[in-house]
Structures are given as C-alpha cells and as structure tokens.
Scaffold this motif. Structure first.
Motif, PDB file in Angstrom:
ATOM      1  N   PHE A 111      35.057  34.802  34.173  1.00 15.53           N
ATOM      2  CA  PHE A 111      34.711  33.931  33.054  1.00 15.53           C
ATOM      3  C   PHE A 111      35.781  32.892  32.759  1.00 15.53           C
ATOM      4  CE2 PHE A 111      36.663  37.572  30.897  1.00 15.53           C
ATOM      5  CZ  PHE A 111      37.537  36.959  30.005  1.00 15.53           C
ATOM      6  N   HIS A 112      36.973  33.021  33.367  1.00 19.19           N
ATOM      7  CA  HIS A 112      38.007  31.998  33.190  1.00 19.19           C
ATOM      8  C   HIS A 112      39.027  32.111  34.319  1.00 19.19           C
ATOM      9  CE1 HIS A 112      40.085  28.944  30.918  1.00 19.19           C
ATOM     10  NE2 HIS A 112      41.210  29.621  31.037  1.00 19.19           N
ATOM     11  N   VAL A 113      39.513  30.960  34.780  1.00 17.36           N
ATOM     12  CA  VAL A 113      40.515  30.917  35.853  1.00 17.36           C
ATOM     13  C   VAL A 113      41.685  30.064  35.396  1.00 17.36           C
ATOM     14  CG1 VAL A 113      41.000  30.219  38.230  1.00 17.36           C
ATOM     15  CG2 VAL A 113      38.776  31.180  37.654  1.00 17.36           C
ATOM     16  N   LEU A 114      42.899  30.609  35.509  1.00 16.54           N
ATOM     17  CA  LEU A 114      44.123  29.861  35.248  1.00 16.54           C
ATOM     18  C   LEU A 114      44.734  29.524  36.604  1.00 16.54           C
ATOM     19  CD1 LEU A 114      45.617  32.112  32.430  1.00 16.54           C
ATOM     20  CD2 LEU A 114      44.413  29.957  32.138  1.00 16.54           C
ATOM     21  N   LYS A 115      44.679  28.252  36.988  1.00 19.71           N
ATOM     22  CA  LYS A 115      45.172  27.844  38.297  1.00 19.71           C
ATOM     23  C   LYS A 115      46.678  27.647  38.240  1.00 19.71           C
ATOM     24  CE  LYS A 115      44.609  24.583  41.976  1.00 19.71           C
ATOM     25  NZ  LYS A 115      44.297  23.252  42.384  1.00 19.71           N
ATOM     26  N   LEU A 116      47.366  28.161  39.236  1.00 19.33           N
ATOM     27  CA  LEU A 116      48.806  27.988  39.363  1.00 19.33           C
ATOM     28  C   LEU A 116      49.095  26.954  40.442  1.00 19.33           C
ATOM     29  CD1 LEU A 116      49.780  31.749  39.231  1.00 19.33           C
ATOM     30  CD2 LEU A 116      50.050  30.080  37.412  1.00 19.33           C
ATOM     31  N   ALA A 117      50.278  26.369  40.398  1.00 18.96           N
ATOM     32  CA  ALA A 117      50.668  25.377  41.396  1.00 18.96           C
ATOM     33  C   ALA A 117      51.041  26.075  42.703  1.00 18.96           C
ATOM     34  CB  ALA A 117      51.845  24.561  40.889  1.00 18.96           C
ATOM     35  N   ILE A 164      45.037  33.050  38.309  1.00 23.29           N
ATOM     36  CA  ILE A 164      44.788  34.268  37.539  1.00 23.29           C
ATOM     37  C   ILE A 164      43.327  34.213  37.126  1.00 23.29           C
ATOM     38  CG2 ILE A 164      45.367  35.584  35.469  1.00 23.29           C
ATOM     39  CD1 ILE A 164      48.107  34.125  35.544  1.00 23.29           C
ATOM     40  N   CYS A 165      42.563  35.231  37.458  1.00 20.79           N
ATOM     41  CA  CYS A 165      41.134  35.267  37.129  1.00 20.79           C
ATOM     42  C   CYS A 165      40.878  36.324  36.066  1.00 20.79           C
ATOM     43  CB  CYS A 165      40.304  35.608  38.362  1.00 20.79           C
ATOM     44  SG  CYS A 165      40.435  34.392  39.660  1.00 20.79           S
ATOM     45  N   PHE A 166      40.070  35.958  35.081  1.00 20.08           N
ATOM     46  CA  PHE A 166      39.650  36.899  34.059  1.00 20.08           C
ATOM     47  C   PHE A 166      38.211  37.296  34.340  1.00 20.08           C
ATOM     48  CE2 PHE A 166      43.040  34.470  32.153  1.00 20.08           C
ATOM     49  CZ  PHE A 166      43.790  35.442  31.532  1.00 20.08           C
ATOM     50  N   PHE A 167      37.967  38.609  34.394  1.00 18.60           N
ATOM     51  CA  PHE A 167      36.646  39.146  34.700  1.00 18.60           C
ATOM     52  C   PHE A 167      36.042  39.802  33.476  1.00 18.60           C
ATOM     53  CE2 PHE A 167      38.787  39.134  38.755  1.00 18.60           C
ATOM     54  CZ  PHE A 167      37.793  38.835  39.674  1.00 18.60           C
ATOM     55  N   ASP A 168      34.730  39.726  33.344  1.00 18.62           N
ATOM     56  CA  ASP A 168      34.000  40.525  32.384  1.00 18.62           C
ATOM     57  C   ASP A 168      33.879  41.918  32.996  1.00 18.62           C
ATOM     58  OD1 ASP A 168      31.487  41.891  31.435  1.00 18.62           O
ATOM     59  OD2 ASP A 168      31.506  40.155  30.088  1.00 18.62           O
ATOM     60  N   LEU A 169      34.368  42.926  32.317  1.00 22.20           N
ATOM     61  CA  LEU A 169      34.398  44.271  32.892  1.00 22.20           C
ATOM     62  C   LEU A 169      33.018  44.876  33.104  1.00 22.20           C
ATOM     63  CD1 LEU A 169      37.461  45.897  31.115  1.00 22.20           C
ATOM     64  CD2 LEU A 169      37.282  45.071  33.458  1.00 22.20           C
ATOM     65  N   TYR A 170      32.030  44.421  32.363  1.00 26.48           N
ATOM     66  CA  TYR A 170      30.694  44.992  32.508  1.00 26.48           C
ATOM     67  C   TYR A 170      29.919  44.360  33.659  1.00 26.48           C
ATOM     68  CZ  TYR A 170      31.731  47.142  28.064  1.00 26.48           C
ATOM     69  OH  TYR A 170      32.323  47.861  27.074  1.00 26.48           O
ATOM     70  N   ARG A 182      31.856  36.910  47.965  1.00 24.90           N
ATOM     71  CA  ARG A 182      33.120  36.167  47.901  1.00 24.90           C
ATOM     72  C   ARG A 182      33.164  35.281  46.664  1.00 24.90           C
ATOM     73  NH1 ARG A 182      36.402  35.844  52.607  1.00 24.90           N
ATOM     74  NH2 ARG A 182      35.514  37.192  54.168  1.00 24.90           N
ATOM     75  N   LEU A 183      34.356  35.195  46.076  1.00 25.55           N
ATOM     76  CA  LEU A 183      34.572  34.336  44.926  1.00 25.55           C
ATOM     77  C   LEU A 183      35.217  33.043  45.386  1.00 25.55           C
ATOM     78  CD1 LEU A 183      36.027  36.899  42.398  1.00 25.55           C
ATOM     79  CD2 LEU A 183      33.719  35.995  42.481  1.00 25.55           C
ATOM     80  N   ASP A 184      34.790  31.948  44.832  1.00 27.50           N
ATOM     81  CA  ASP A 184      35.375  30.655  45.147  1.00 27.50           C
ATOM     82  C   ASP A 184      36.375  30.294  44.055  1.00 27.50           C
ATOM     83  OD1 ASP A 184      35.878  28.266  46.420  1.00 27.50           O
ATOM     84  OD2 ASP A 184      34.214  27.235  45.443  1.00 27.50           O
ATOM     85  N   VAL A 185      37.595  30.842  44.150  1.00 30.95           N
ATOM     86  CA  VAL A 185      38.645  30.566  43.176  1.00 30.95           C
ATOM     87  C   VAL A 185      39.861  30.011  43.899  1.00 30.95           C
ATOM     88  CG1 VAL A 185      37.901  32.295  41.496  1.00 30.95           C
ATOM     89  CG2 VAL A 185      39.495  32.938  43.281  1.00 30.95           C
TER      90      VAL A 185
END
Length: 100
Positions: free
Chosen positions: A37-43, A26-32, A18-21
């Motif tokens: 590696f980065h999360v853009l939180k929305l309201a 919006i989550c950015f994943f490393d494809l490999y 499980r991911l704690d986001v």
C-alpha cells in the motif's frame, strides 16, 4: 531439477506473484491481503542495514550502508502531536499557541 519442479508447483501459477517495486526501497504491506500500500524509494547505494520504529510507532528510522540515518514520519501526525501539546499548555523551545 529446481525447487519449484521438485515441489510440484506449476510455473504458470507463479507468473503474477512478482512485485514491481524499485530497489532499494521499503514496502508497506497490508497484513490481511499482502498487497503493497506504500513504497518508500531509496537512492542507489542506500541499502538498508537496520531499521526500527520509535516507541509510539510514529517514526521509522532507517540506517543505510552509506552511513546515513533517515527518519520517515507522517507530517499530519506530527502536527497533531504538537497541537495536542500546545493545548495542554506546553510552550517549550519557542512553541506557543497561535492567536487567531
């Protein structure tokens, strides 16, 4: 019988999956590695209806359920583009090279 039980997957193996986001985000994943590696939180209430990248993949456009359009961009990249345009002699819309 659940799907996990019928597929023979041991519940102990999936405890760390499980991911704690935050939600919504919006989550950015490393494809490999499939690591975030980065999360853009929305309201709250800004559930995504559509998103797209522009032609040169420098801006992420997000349309939300509360009828907002959000544009995410990398400021460092934007400055590089403007600097490059100025070096080429482009001086439109009030932009001009800085004199040091």
């Amino acid at each position: 019988m659940t799907l996990k039980e019928s597929s023979g997957v041991d519940n102990e193996l999936n405890k760390g999956d499980r991911l704690d986001v935050p939600f919504p985000s919006i989550c950015f994943f490393d494809l490999y590695t499939l690591k975030v590696f980065h999360v853009l939180k929305l309201a709250e209430g800004q559930y995504i209806t559509t998103f797209a990248l522009n032609k040169d993949n420098t801006n992420l456009l997000v349309s939300t359920a509360d009828k907002q359009l959000i544009i995410y961009t990398d400021p460092a990249l934007s400055l590089k583009v403007v600097n490059h345009m100025l070096k080429l002699g482009w001086e439109g819309d009030g932009l001009s090279p800085l004199i040091n």
